[in-house]
Design a protein around this motif. Structure first.
Motif, PDB file in Angstrom:
ATOM      1  N   GLU A   1       0.792  -1.274   0.109  1.00 56.11           N
ATOM      2  CA  GLU A   1       0.148  -0.145  -0.041  1.00 56.11           C
ATOM      3  C   GLU A   1       0.845   1.332  -0.064  1.00 56.11           C
ATOM      4  O   GLU A   1       1.905   1.503   0.617  1.00 56.11           O
ATOM      5  N   SER A   2       0.516   2.167  -0.903  1.00 56.30           N
ATOM      6  CA  SER A   2       1.106   3.655  -0.806  1.00 56.30           C
ATOM      7  C   SER A   2       0.362   4.616  -0.214  1.00 56.30           C
ATOM      8  O   SER A   2      -0.843   4.550  -0.640  1.00 56.30           O
ATOM      9  N   ASP A   3       1.022   5.435   0.358  1.00 60.89           N
ATOM     10  CA  ASP A   3       0.205   6.657   1.187  1.00 60.89           C
ATOM     11  C   ASP A   3       0.577   7.820   0.437  1.00 60.89           C
ATOM     12  O   ASP A   3       0.488   8.838   0.945  1.00 60.89           O
ATOM     13  N   PHE A   4       0.912   7.689  -0.858  1.00 59.88           N
ATOM     14  CA  PHE A   4       1.192   8.750  -1.768  1.00 59.88           C
ATOM     15  C   PHE A   4       0.002   9.702  -2.067  1.00 59.88           C
ATOM     16  O   PHE A   4      -1.228   8.852  -2.283  1.00 59.88           O
ATOM     17  N   SER A   5      -0.042  10.978  -1.835  1.00 60.18           N
ATOM     18  CA  SER A   5      -1.253  11.799  -2.040  1.00 60.18           C
ATOM     19  C   SER A   5      -0.780  13.069  -2.718  1.00 60.18           C
ATOM     20  O   SER A   5       0.435  13.485  -2.475  1.00 60.18           O
ATOM     21  N   CYS A   6      -1.578  13.629  -3.449  1.00 59.59           N
ATOM     22  CA  CYS A   6      -1.302  15.040  -4.419  1.00 59.59           C
ATOM     23  C   CYS A   6      -2.183  15.595  -4.847  1.00 59.59           C
ATOM     24  O   CYS A   6      -3.262  14.721  -4.851  1.00 59.59           O
ATOM     25  N   PRO A   7      -2.344  16.785  -5.150  1.00 56.87           N
ATOM     26  CA  PRO A   7      -3.746  17.499  -5.650  1.00 56.87           C
ATOM     27  C   PRO A   7      -3.744  16.911  -7.078  1.00 56.87           C
ATOM     28  O   PRO A   7      -2.914  16.595  -7.848  1.00 56.87           O
ATOM     29  N   ILE A   8      -5.325  17.109  -7.274  1.00 56.20           N
ATOM     30  CA  ILE A   8      -5.524  16.460  -8.801  1.00 56.20           C
ATOM     31  C   ILE A   8      -6.428  17.522  -9.592  1.00 56.20           C
ATOM     32  O   ILE A   8      -6.952  18.209  -8.667  1.00 56.20           O
TER      33      ILE A   8
END
Length: 472
Positions: free
Chosen positions: A117-124
Motif C-alpha cells: 500500500e502506498s500513502d502517496f497523495s497529491c492535488p488532482i
C-alpha cells in the motif's frame, strides 16, 4: 488548500443585469457519510450533460460522481430563503459512484502475496474532454488518468421517463461502472520524485483523439486515446420488438447478455493497466534492483492477469459462440430442407385440390342448370300466376292491341294502294287529271312502306317467341 465538500455553494441566476447573483448553499450530499466524503477535496468539474454530473476529486485519489438534482422537501435547507425573501430552488448532490485512482503504482512485496500500500497523495486537476462529453481526464504529480462514464445516457433516459423503479437504477449503478485508464505514470517507483504535469490538451487526429501533455522537464508526450465512450446508436425503423417470436438459444443469449460484442468487451475490460512510464530526469540515478524487480513483476502480473488471461477467456467465449452458431446453422439447414419437402408436398396437394375444384365447379354448374329447369317447370304448372307472369300477360295483351292497330293500318295502306292503282289505270280519263309523283315522293313512300313492313315482321317474330315461351 483543501476545500471541504460541505462548504460547496451555488450561485443563483435570478438576478437582473448589472447585479451579482446570490450565493446559496451548502449543498447536501446523499447518501450521508460519516467522514462527509473526505475533507481534502481539491477539484470540482461539472460535465456538460443533462442532468449535470459533478465530479469531486480528493488528494487521496478518490473521485465522487454526483448527480445534481432538486432537493427533497424534508431537507433542512428547503426553508432557507435569500436575503430579498424570494424562495430559490435548493439543489442536492446524489453520489452515484466513487472510484479510487492508483496515483502511484502498487508494487508487489517480496513474498508476492499482496501489493504494498502506498500513502502517496497529491492535488488532482480535472479536465474536460472536448471530443467526448462523458469522459474527463485527471492530471497530478504522478501522471495522467482518463475516466469514462458509460452510464450517463442510461441515467438520462431513466430520469426522462415516468418510471419510478428504484431497483432498475440500483442495477444500473451495479452493472454500468466507470472505466479508468492509467495513461501516463511519472512516479513508477517509491524512490522516484513526483513530476507534475505542466500542460495537458486533447487534440483531434485522423485516427481519433490524442493526448498531448508537457511534463515538468518540458518533455512533450503524445499518446492516442483508444478507449472512448459513445452514446448508443438510434434504433432502425425496421427494428421492432416481436413479443410472439419463438425463443431461440441465440435470442436468449442476446437478451441475457445485451449483446455479444458488449459481453466480450466486459470480459476484456481491465481493472488495471500498464501505463506509459516516464524516464527519470537524472540518467545517472538508477532505482534499486529490488524496486526494479518489483516493477517488472507488477508489469508481468498485469499483462498475465489483465491481458493474456482475459484474452483466453474471450477466445473461449467466442469459440462457444461459434459452436452455438454452427449448431444453429445446422439446425436451420435441416429446417430449411424440411420446409422444402413440405413446400413440394403442399404444391402437389394444391394441384390436386385445383383439379378437384374444377370438377366440383363443373358439377355445380350442371346442378344449377338442372335446378333452373326444374324451377321453370314447377312455376309453369302452378295454378296461380306469379307477379312476373302477370306482368308478362299484361305485356302480351298490350302487344296484341298494338298488332290490331297495326293490322288496321296495313288494311288502310292496302286500300290506299288499290285506290291509287285504280286511279293510275284510269289516267286516260279527261275529267280527272292524272296524279304524277316525283322521284323523291316515290322514294319516300317506298321507304315508309318498307319500314312499316320490317316493323310488322319484327312484331310478328316477337309474338311467336312469346307464344313459344308461354307454351313451354
Amino acid at each position: 488548500m483543501a476545500i471541504s465538500v460541505e462548504e460547496a455553494l451555488t450561485v443563483s441566476c435570478h438576478s437582473s443585469a448589472g447585479t451579482l447573483g446570490r450565493l446559496l448553499g451548502p449543498l447536501p450530499m446523499h447518501p450521508a457519510a460519516e467522514d462527509n466524503y473526505g475533507y481534502d477535496a481539491c477539484a470540482v468539474l461539472c460535465l456538460p450533460c443533462a442532468p449535470n454530473i459533478l465530479v469531486i476529486a480528493t488528494e487521496s485519489g478518490m473521485l465522487y460522481h454526483c448527480v445534481v438534482l432538486e432537493g427533497e422537501e424534508d431537507d433542512e435547507q428547503a426553508s432557507i430563503k435569500s436575503w430579498d425573501s424570494r424562495p430559490d430552488q435548493i439543489l442536492s448532490l446524489y453520489v452515484f459512484e466513487c472510484v479510487e485512482l492508483e496515483l502511484a503504482l502498487r508494487l508487489a512485496s517480496r513474498e508476492g502475496d499482496q501489493p504494498l500500500e502506498s500513502d502517496f497523495s497529491c492535488p488532482i486537476k480535472l479536465h474536460r474532454d472536448p471530443k467526448c462529453p462523458s469522459r474527463y481526464h485527471c492530471t497530478h504529480d504522478a501522471g495522467v488518468h482518463s475516466v469514462g462514464l458509460p452510464w450517463i445516457h442510461k441515467l438520462h433516459k431513466f430520469l426522462g421517463s415516468d418510471e419510478e423503479d428504484k431497483d432498475s437504477l440500483q442495477e444500473l449503478g451495479a452493472e454500468e461502472k466507470c472505466f479508468v485508464e492509467h495513461i501516463l505514470c511519472t512516479k513508477p517507483l517509491p524512490c522516484r520524485e513526483p513530476s507534475s504535469i505542466l500542460g495537458f490538451a486533447i487534440v483531434s487526429d485522423i485516427l481519433g483523439p490524442t493526448m498531448v501533455c508537457i511534463t515538468e522537464t518540458y518533455e512533450c508526450i503524445t499518446k492516442p486515446l483508444l478507449s472512448t465512450v459513445h452514446s448508443p446508436c438510434p434504433p432502425l425503423l425496421c427494428s421492432k420488438d416481436d413479443a410472439q417470436a419463438a425463443a431461440s438459444p441465440l435470442r436468449i443469449l442476446s437478451e441475457s447478455q445485451d449483446s455479444f460484442e458488449r459481453h466480450v468487451q466486459s470480459i476484456l475490460s481491465r481493472g488495471s493497466a500498464n501505463p506509459l512510464l516516464l524516464k527519470a530526469a537524472d540518467k545517472e540515478s538508477s532505482p534499486p534492483p529490488e524496486e526494479g524487480l518489483q516493477l517488472l513483476s507488477r508489469a508481468t502480473q498485469v499483462f498475465r492477469e489483465e491481458y493474456i488471461l482475459k484474452q483466453d477467456l474471450a477466445r473461449e467465449e467466442i469459440q462457444r459462440r461459434v459452436k452455438l452458431l454452427r449448431e444453429q446453422k445446422k439446425q436451420q439447414l435441416e429446417d430449411l430442407g424440411y420446409c422444402r419437402e413440405e413446400r413440394k408436398s403442399l404444391r402437389e396437394m394444391a394441384e390436386r385440390l385445383a383439379d378437384k375444384y374444377e370438377e366440383a365447379k363443373e358439377k355445380q354448374e350442371d346442378i344449377v342448370n338442372r335446378m333452373k329447369t326444374v324451377l321453370r317447370g314447377v312455376h309453369s304448372h302452378l295454378p296461380v300466376l306469379s307477379d312476373s307472369e302477370k306482368d308478362m300477360r299484361k305485356e302480351l295483351q298490350a302487344i296484341q292491341e298494338q298488332l290490331r292497330h297495326l293490322g288496321n293500318g296495313i288494311k288502310q295502306v292496302k286500300m290506299k294502294k288499290d285506290y291509287q292503282e285504280r286511279k293510275t289505270e284510269k289516267g286516260s280519263s279527261p275529267r280527272r287529271p292524272s296524279i304524277s309523283l316525283s322521284a323523291a315522293q316515290r322514294k319516300c313512300i317506298q321507304a315508309v312502306l318498307k319500314e312499316e313492313g320490317e316493323h310488322i315482321q319484327e312484331m310478328v317474330k316477337q309474338i311467336n317467341d312469346i307464344r313459344n315461351h308461354v307454351a313451354f
